[in-house]
Design an enzyme around this catalytic site. Structure first.
Site, PDB file in Angstrom:
ATOM      1  N   LYS A   3       0.824  -1.216   0.000  1.00 49.19           N
ATOM      2  CA  LYS A   3       0.000   0.000   0.000  1.00 49.19           C
ATOM      3  C   LYS A   3       0.855   1.262   0.000  1.00 49.19           C
ATOM      4  O   LYS A   3       0.478   2.263  -0.604  1.00 49.19           O
ATOM      5  CB  LYS A   3      -0.967  -0.008   1.193  1.00 49.19           C
ATOM      6  N   LYS A  36      -4.152  -9.709  -6.211  1.00 53.30           N
ATOM      7  CA  LYS A  36      -5.476 -10.033  -5.664  1.00 53.30           C
ATOM      8  C   LYS A  36      -6.499  -8.997  -6.111  1.00 53.30           C
ATOM      9  O   LYS A  36      -6.146  -7.838  -6.387  1.00 53.30           O
ATOM     10  CB  LYS A  36      -5.435 -10.144  -4.142  1.00 53.30           C
ATOM     11  N   LYS A  70     -10.423  -3.463  -4.013  1.00 48.41           N
ATOM     12  CA  LYS A  70     -11.395  -2.411  -4.317  1.00 48.41           C
ATOM     13  C   LYS A  70     -10.755  -1.074  -4.633  1.00 48.41           C
ATOM     14  O   LYS A  70     -11.420  -0.175  -5.153  1.00 48.41           O
ATOM     15  CB  LYS A  70     -12.436  -2.286  -3.198  1.00 48.41           C
TER      16      LYS A  70
HETATM   17  N1  AQP Z   1      -9.184 -10.659  -3.385  1.00 45.56           N
HETATM   18  C1  AQP Z   1      -9.589 -11.124  -2.225  1.00 45.56           C
HETATM   19  N2  AQP Z   1      -9.848 -12.443  -2.089  1.00 45.56           N
HETATM   20  C2  AQP Z   1     -10.278 -12.944  -0.888  1.00 45.56           C
HETATM   21  N3  AQP Z   1     -10.483 -12.175   0.204  1.00 45.56           N
HETATM   22  C3  AQP Z   1     -10.240 -10.860   0.110  1.00 45.56           C
HETATM   23  N4  AQP Z   1     -10.330  -9.824   0.974  1.00 45.56           N
HETATM   24  C4  AQP Z   1      -9.964  -8.681   0.365  1.00 45.56           C
HETATM   25  N5  AQP Z   1      -9.630  -8.916  -0.910  1.00 45.56           N
HETATM   26  C5  AQP Z   1      -9.785 -10.265  -1.107  1.00 45.56           C
HETATM   27  C6  AQP Z   1     -10.774  -9.961   2.348  1.00 45.56           C
HETATM   28  O1  AQP Z   1     -11.841  -9.048   2.571  1.00 45.56           O
HETATM   29  C7  AQP Z   1     -11.767  -8.566   3.916  1.00 45.56           C
HETATM   30  C8  AQP Z   1     -11.819  -7.074   3.931  1.00 45.56           C
HETATM   31  O2  AQP Z   1     -10.688  -6.474   3.428  1.00 45.56           O
HETATM   32  P1  AQP Z   1     -10.441  -4.904   3.655  1.00 45.56           P
HETATM   33  O3  AQP Z   1     -11.337  -4.102   2.848  1.00 45.56           O
HETATM   34  O4  AQP Z   1     -10.487  -4.591   5.080  1.00 45.56           O
HETATM   35  O5  AQP Z   1      -8.993  -4.703   3.188  1.00 45.56           O
HETATM   36  P2  AQP Z   1      -8.190  -5.359   2.054  1.00 45.56           P
HETATM   37  O6  AQP Z   1      -7.833  -6.746   2.459  1.00 45.56           O
HETATM   38  O7  AQP Z   1      -7.066  -4.443   1.795  1.00 45.56           O
HETATM   39  O8  AQP Z   1      -9.247  -5.432   0.851  1.00 45.56           O
HETATM   40  P3  AQP Z   1      -9.232  -4.715  -0.541  1.00 45.56           P
HETATM   41  O9  AQP Z   1     -10.486  -4.999  -1.255  1.00 45.56           O
HETATM   42  O10 AQP Z   1      -7.979  -5.052  -1.262  1.00 45.56           O
HETATM   43  O11 AQP Z   1      -9.276  -3.207  -0.153  1.00 45.56           O
HETATM   44  P4  AQP Z   1      -8.311  -2.038  -0.496  1.00 45.56           P
HETATM   45  O12 AQP Z   1      -8.177  -2.018  -1.977  1.00 45.56           O
HETATM   46  O13 AQP Z   1      -9.052  -0.864   0.057  1.00 45.56           O
HETATM   47  O14 AQP Z   1      -7.039  -2.328   0.205  1.00 45.56           O
HETATM   48  C9  AQP Z   1     -10.486  -9.133   4.521  1.00 45.56           C
HETATM   49  O15 AQP Z   1     -10.808 -10.266   5.287  1.00 45.56           O
HETATM   50  C10 AQP Z   1      -9.683  -9.528   3.326  1.00 45.56           C
HETATM   51  O16 AQP Z   1      -8.782 -10.566   3.605  1.00 45.56           O
END
Ligand code: AQP
Length: 330
Positions: free
Chosen positions: A116, A198, A201
């Site tokens: 990040k 992965k 969002k």
């Molecule tokens: N691609 C993924 N596959 C499986 N699980 C996922 N999670 C996120 N992406 C995947 C799981 O969703 C939960 C919430 O995640 P978060 O929003 O708190 O943060 P993150 O893991 O950083 O998710 P994003 O979507 O990638 O958000 P951004 O882009 O904002 O950083 C967690 O349990 C995560 O493991």
């Protein structure tokens, strides 16, 4: 891993964008299952969402959006405590107390911070660096035993265990040690355009399937998803892009792997993608309808989050009081 029961469960998602299929399959689907026969706390982690650049005028809408999606996806406020992180000040207070016993070197090893901070080289904040300490506070406040998460978060759960162990040794037993709970088949749903990354969002919307995508967008995104050159439909032999699409098909259809492989073997990617897109559309339609109904009554949603706050606060305050006493702060 056997499905836990009689356990305390905690997890959360940042309201940092629209929730995607990875969030649903990797996390929320597990949450829904775990709310049965357990004591579950599901949080909208807004204090985490402000560690990356964001638009203040959009944040409150995103919080409601996330809460509504939790419920639309199957969380039942009668069974789970659903609340907003920043409504419980104890999260921030405990994060500071835990920060005082967290070695700097351990935080520098967190891969999510490395990823990040690369995306925002000029504005990396102390908040982003200490994100895993706040996450440890979130989990430990509720004496959590099980944390259902996707694979990207398991390193943070290990750090949480290390912090809790260090605290208990130094100040006396205050915290339960949590364990990560992942579904190996859906723990890492990959980007539609780059199967080495992965689904996330904060990436370009064409890389992920939003839970609120309309049917035409779903068809377009799946049709444009990358595949390998020769059509091979195998959970073990296909390349990473097709394995990812097969994993989505498997999770949403609940069909056995060999049935899926047999169904598509000898057919082309175009046909497979068309069927996959229709499957996603049909699975998301009821969720999307429930979402619209919930959002038509935002006042109700706010009341419900107020109830969640009340329940969560009682547990959080108790843990924090114990921690402060153990640290000699009273
Ligand atoms: N691609 C993924 N596959 C499986 N699980 C996922 N999670 C996120 N992406 C995947 C799981 O969703 C939960 C919430 O995640 P978060 O929003 O708190 O943060 P993150 O893991 O950083 O998710 P994003 O979507 O990638 O958000 P951004 O882009 O904002 O950083 C967690 O349990 C995560 O493991």
């Amino acid at each position: 891993m056997a499905v836990p029961h009689n356990k305390t469960i905690f997890s959360g998602i940042q309201p940092s964008g629209t929730l995607h299929l990875g969030n649903y399959l990797g996390a929320i689907e597990q949450w829904v299952r775990l709310q049965e026969n357990n004591r579950a706390f599901y949080c909208i982690v807004d204090a985490h969402a402000i560690t990356i650049p964001y638009e203040p005028s959009e944040l409150s809408e995103r919080i409601l959006h996330t809460a509504a999606l939790y419920i639309a996806a199957g969380l039942d406020p009668e069974k789970s405590t659903i609340f907003v992180q920043s409504h419980i000040a104890e999260h921030l207070e405990l994060a500071w107390l835990l920060a005082t016993i967290t070695p700097y070197g351990e935080l520098t090893r967190m891969t999510q911070f490395k990823d990040k901070s690369k995306k925002q080289a000029q504005s990396t904040s102390l908040g982003l660096f200490s994100y895993p300490v706040l996450m440890a506070a979130d989990i430990l406040l509720y004496q959590t035993e099980i944390v259902p998460v996707g694979e990207d978060q398991t390193q943070h759960i290990e750090l949480t265990r290390a912090i809790a162990t260090r605290f208990n040794k130094r100040f006396g037993e205050c915290f339960t040690l949590p364990t990560a709970y992942t579904n190996p088949r859906t723990a890492r749903i990959m980007s539609l355009t780059d199967p080495t990354k992965k689904m996330s969002k904060s990436d370009d919307p064409k890389t992920y399937l939003s839970l609120n995508d309309i049917p035409d967008d779903i068809r377009k995104k799946i049709s444009n998803a990358v595949t390998e050159t020769e059509p091979v439909f195998s959970f073990t032999q296909s390349g990473p892009a097709v394995k990812n699409l097969l994993a989505i098909y498997e999770a949403l259809s609940a069909a056995p792997r060999d049935t899926i492989e047999q169904k598509f073997t000898g057919r082309g990617y175009k046909e497979f993608k068309e069927e996959l897109a229709e499957l996603i559309i049909s699975k998301l339609a009821p969720l999307q309808e429930r979402y619209r109904n919930i959002r038509a009554q935002d006042d109700e949603l706010r009341i419900l989050l107020g109830r969640g706050k009340h329940t969560a606060k009682q547990v959080a305050a108790q843990t924090l009081a114990r921690v402060k006493e153990a640290m000699g702060l009273l």
